[in-house]
Design a protein around this motif. Structure first.
Motif, mmCIF file in Angstrom:
data_model
loop_
_atom_site.group_PDB
_atom_site.id
_atom_site.type_symbol
_atom_site.label_atom_id
_atom_site.label_comp_id
_atom_site.label_asym_id
_atom_site.label_seq_id
_atom_site.Cartn_x
_atom_site.Cartn_y
_atom_site.Cartn_z
ATOM 1 N N VAL A 109 5.424 4.664 40.879
ATOM 2 C CA VAL A 109 6.398 3.957 39.753
ATOM 3 C C VAL A 109 6.140 2.423 39.485
ATOM 4 N N GLN A 110 5.329 2.007 40.529
ATOM 5 C CA GLN A 110 4.866 0.408 40.073
ATOM 6 C C GLN A 110 3.742 0.472 38.976
ATOM 7 N N TRP A 111 3.129 1.392 38.972
ATOM 8 C CA TRP A 111 1.914 1.481 38.141
ATOM 9 C C TRP A 111 2.666 1.607 36.700
ATOM 10 N N ARG A 125 5.777 0.663 35.996
ATOM 11 C CA ARG A 125 6.452 -0.680 35.708
ATOM 12 C C ARG A 125 5.479 -1.635 35.052
ATOM 13 N N ASP A 126 4.249 -1.819 35.582
ATOM 14 C CA ASP A 126 3.018 -2.485 35.021
ATOM 15 C C ASP A 126 2.908 -2.229 33.697
ATOM 16 N N MET A 127 2.636 -1.058 33.300
ATOM 17 C CA MET A 127 2.459 -0.677 31.997
ATOM 18 C C MET A 127 3.691 -0.620 31.022
ATOM 19 N N GLY A 128 5.009 -1.107 31.813
ATOM 20 C CA GLY A 128 5.971 -1.060 30.583
ATOM 21 C C GLY A 128 6.852 0.227 30.363
ATOM 22 N N VAL A 129 6.445 1.239 31.224
ATOM 23 C CA VAL A 129 7.060 2.531 30.897
ATOM 24 C C VAL A 129 8.338 2.651 31.485
ATOM 25 N N TYR A 130 8.481 1.762 32.546
ATOM 26 C CA TYR A 130 9.716 1.677 33.550
ATOM 27 C C TYR A 130 10.354 0.667 33.573
ATOM 28 N N GLY A 131 11.595 0.368 33.581
ATOM 29 C CA GLY A 131 12.329 -0.979 33.641
ATOM 30 C C GLY A 131 12.456 -1.101 35.248
ATOM 31 N N PRO A 132 13.205 -2.403 35.670
ATOM 32 C CA PRO A 132 13.455 -2.595 36.624
ATOM 33 C C PRO A 132 14.295 -1.698 37.317
ATOM 34 N N GLU A 133 13.969 -1.023 38.699
ATOM 35 C CA GLU A 133 14.927 -0.160 39.422
ATOM 36 C C GLU A 133 16.254 -0.416 39.594
ATOM 37 N N VAL A 134 17.145 0.405 39.030
ATOM 38 C CA VAL A 134 18.737 0.257 39.311
ATOM 39 C C VAL A 134 18.865 0.909 40.396
ATOM 40 N N PRO A 135 19.594 0.012 41.546
ATOM 41 C CA PRO A 135 20.165 0.465 42.713
ATOM 42 C C PRO A 135 20.932 1.749 42.745
ATOM 43 N N VAL A 136 20.344 2.866 43.509
ATOM 44 C CA VAL A 136 21.224 4.061 43.481
ATOM 45 C C VAL A 136 21.152 4.298 45.115
ATOM 46 N N PRO A 137 22.470 4.959 45.654
ATOM 47 C CA PRO A 137 22.707 5.023 46.971
ATOM 48 C C PRO A 137 21.605 6.357 47.384
ATOM 49 N N ALA A 138 21.229 5.948 48.489
ATOM 50 C CA ALA A 138 20.114 6.772 49.226
ATOM 51 C C ALA A 138 20.511 8.288 49.455
ATOM 52 N N ASP A 139 21.873 8.649 49.487
ATOM 53 C CA ASP A 139 22.342 9.664 49.356
ATOM 54 C C ASP A 139 22.816 10.333 48.169
ATOM 55 N N ALA A 140 22.566 9.823 46.987
ATOM 56 C CA ALA A 140 22.738 10.102 45.798
ATOM 57 C C ALA A 140 22.035 11.775 45.284
ATOM 58 N N PRO A 141 22.359 12.210 44.414
ATOM 59 C CA PRO A 141 21.865 13.392 43.962
ATOM 60 C C PRO A 141 20.225 13.030 43.664
ATOM 61 N N LEU A 142 19.566 13.855 43.706
ATOM 62 C CA LEU A 142 17.896 13.522 43.579
ATOM 63 C C LEU A 142 17.982 12.914 42.054
ATOM 64 N N ILE A 143 18.318 13.480 41.074
ATOM 65 C CA ILE A 143 18.072 13.226 39.544
ATOM 66 C C ILE A 143 18.511 11.791 39.792
ATOM 67 N N ASP A 144 19.901 11.474 40.119
ATOM 68 C CA ASP A 144 20.271 10.057 40.027
ATOM 69 C C ASP A 144 19.042 8.911 40.813
ATOM 70 N N ILE A 170 15.891 9.603 41.045
ATOM 71 C CA ILE A 170 14.805 9.474 39.793
ATOM 72 C C ILE A 170 14.972 8.700 38.838
ATOM 73 N N LEU A 171 16.174 8.639 38.171
ATOM 74 C CA LEU A 171 16.694 7.859 37.169
ATOM 75 C C LEU A 171 16.669 6.481 37.623
ATOM 76 N N GLY A 172 17.644 6.005 38.792
ATOM 77 C CA GLY A 172 17.341 4.793 39.229
ATOM 78 C C GLY A 172 16.086 4.181 39.286
ATOM 79 N N MET A 173 14.887 4.964 39.759
ATOM 80 C CA MET A 173 13.697 4.417 39.787
ATOM 81 C C MET A 173 12.787 4.150 38.446
ATOM 82 N N THR A 174 13.364 4.707 37.401
ATOM 83 C CA THR A 174 12.677 4.593 36.112
ATOM 84 C C THR A 174 13.622 3.733 35.220
ATOM 85 N N GLY A 175 14.681 2.827 36.040
ATOM 86 C CA GLY A 175 15.301 1.894 35.358
ATOM 87 C C GLY A 175 16.510 2.263 34.614
ATOM 88 N N ARG A 176 16.865 3.388 34.643
ATOM 89 C CA ARG A 176 18.284 3.783 34.114
ATOM 90 C C ARG A 176 19.430 3.941 35.015
#
Length: 192
Positions: free
Chosen positions: A155-157, A159-178, A180-186
């Motif tokens: 993910v950091q790679w 972000r460095d390339m501008g593919v992902y935005g800053p991480e959106v905080p998501v609870p650790a027990d959220a569904p896995l898709i959520d 994933i989305l949070g890590m990509t900046g969604r």
């Protein structure tokens, strides 16, 4: 599950999403704030040949026309369905995941890295299109576990390339898709 089976699991729900997109939804915003539905479809079609060629260890550079200037033509739905089907076929062989390959340029990268990015982007952009058009696809749990693992590693790679935005905080027990989305900046709650 082998890597070459992952792309089919990523693509199948997205095919259903694309089939359900209506013409009157093309200018709707997506959770990927740089794109409307129309611009995201353009993005997928613009980069599609390069991503398909990567599986064959070929270099196909994107068109000279800047992506932002590309516009949908008649038959966009058929073109996107054909691209997704070809993407699944191209990355659906063990050979696609072996050695090194390219992604639209001369830089060699491990094929497993490029394939992992293709799988992840298919899921994430498929979710973007679905959310923007009022759909709620579901992906295989093993596939999502793979995408999450790949994102954690790269993910950091991205972000460095501008593919992902800053991480959106998501609870650790959220569904896995959520997660994933949070890590990509969604924001997983976007456009609900």
């Amino acid at each position: 599950m082998s890597q070459d089976q992952l792309i089919k699991l990523a693509v199948e729900p997205v095919l259903d999403v694309v089939r359900a997109i209506r013409e009157d939804q093309l200018d709707a915003p997506t959770p990927c704030t740089d794109y409307t539905v129309r611009r995201l479809i353009n993005h997928l079609l613009y980069w599609g040949p390069s991503l398909e060629a990567g599986a064959r260890k070929e270099i196909v550079t994107p068109p000279e026309t800047p992506e932002a200037e590309a516009d949908l033509t008649d038959g966009w739905q058929d073109k996107l369905l054909a691209h997704l089907t070809q993407l699944a076929a191209s990355w659906g062989t063990p050979q696609a995941w072996e050695g090194v390959t390219h992604m639209g340029g001369p830089t060699e990268m491990p094929a497993t890295l490029v394939g992992g990015m293709v799988v992840g982007e298919t899921v994430v952009h498929g979710w973007d299109l679905a959310r923007a058009t009022g759909q709620n696809p579901e992906w295989d749990a093993d596939l999502l576990a793979y995408v999450h693992k790949e994102l954690v590693a790269n993910v950091q790679w991205g972000r460095d390339m501008g593919v992902y935005g800053p991480e959106v905080p998501v609870p650790a027990d959220a569904p896995l898709i959520d997660r994933i989305l949070g890590m990509t900046g969604r924001n997983p709650a976007a456009l609900r």
